[in-house]
Design an enzyme around this catalytic site. Structure first.
Site, PDB file in Angstrom:
ATOM      1  CG  HIS A  28      -5.353  -8.467 -11.544  1.00  0.00           C
ATOM      2  ND1 HIS A  28      -5.772  -9.766 -11.723  1.00  0.00           N
ATOM      3  CD2 HIS A  28      -6.122  -7.964 -10.553  1.00  0.00           C
ATOM      4  CE1 HIS A  28      -6.775 -10.032 -10.878  1.00  0.00           C
ATOM      5  NE2 HIS A  28      -6.998  -8.945 -10.169  1.00  0.00           N
ATOM      6  CG  ASP A  54      -6.078   4.990 -11.210  1.00  0.00           C
ATOM      7  OD1 ASP A  54      -6.128   3.881 -11.768  1.00  0.00           O
ATOM      8  OD2 ASP A  54      -6.466   6.033 -11.755  1.00  0.00           O
ATOM      9  NE  ARG A  95       3.308   2.826  -8.515  1.00  0.00           N
ATOM     10  CZ  ARG A  95       3.536   2.760  -9.811  1.00  0.00           C
ATOM     11  NH1 ARG A  95       4.749   2.518 -10.262  1.00  0.00           N
ATOM     12  NH2 ARG A  95       2.557   2.935 -10.669  1.00  0.00           N
TER      13      ARG A  95
END
EC number: 3.6.1.66
Length: 201
Positions: free
Chosen positions: A16, A76, A186
């Site tokens: 989200h 995460d 990432r």
């Protein structure tokens, strides 16, 4: 056993956090994935009950895949500060509180570090790709750096304004997004994920 490959089509980003969704969407653009966020689909955010980044990423990916019936990718990630015993770690988002006040979270890190000479830190990212049948592949990326104060830059999100990668002079919030994508935690996890599970579209 070789990793399961993503066959194209819709892919749910189990987050989200719109900054995170946008960053992942950019990285996935060349691979034929029609990305949609969990928020757009109205999927609830599961409780992150894991004690590691891997456990939480897999929990979120599996929940989104089961609820949507589509392959789902969860991230995460967090900041691990060496002198704080790896904190905030998996609690990185929670340190910002319900209002996602990362200025307060960054100030807490600075306050807890105090006069510590060791300001080394690393960003960690685990990406988990899950299918509706429960199968899951996970990949962990890291980038080393150090904590700087005061916060600098407005291009990033989360803890980016106080994190300067090793060998760099700018924080993650001061460099252009494309440059950050090339070196971030990432991006590191993403390279592994793509090599294992994706083919160029």
């Amino acid at each position: 056993m070789s990793p399961r490959r993503f066959g194209g089509g819709r892919l749910v980003i189990a987050s989200h956090n719109q900054g995170k969704v946008r960053e992942i969407g950019d990285l996935l653009a060349p691979f034929g994935a029609d990305v949609v966020s969990a928020a757009t689909l109205g999927l609830p955010e599961p409780d992150e009950t894991g004690v590691t980044f891997v456990e939480n990423a897999e929990l979120k990916a599996r929940a989104a895949a089961a609820a949507s019936g589509l392959p789902s990718l969860a991230d995460d990630s967090g900041l691990a500060v060496a002198a704080l015993g790896g904190a905030p770690g998996i609690f990185s988002a929670r340190w910002a509180g319900p209002n996602k006040d990362f200025l307060a979270a960054m100030a807490r890190i600075e306050a807890e570090l105090g006069e510590q000479a060791d300001r080394s830190a690393r960003f960690v990212c685990v990406l988990s790709l899950a299918w509706p049948d429960g199968h899951c592949e996970s990949f962990e990326g890291t980038v080393a750096g150090e904590i700087v104060w005061p916060p600098r830059g407005d291009k990033g999100f989360g803890y980016d304004p106080i994190f300067r990668p090793v060998g760099g002079t700018l924080t993650f919030a001061e460099i252009e997004p494309a440059a950050k994508h090339a070196i971030s935690h990432r991006a590191d996890a993403f390279r592994q994920l793509v090599a294992a599970c994706f083919s160029p579209g």
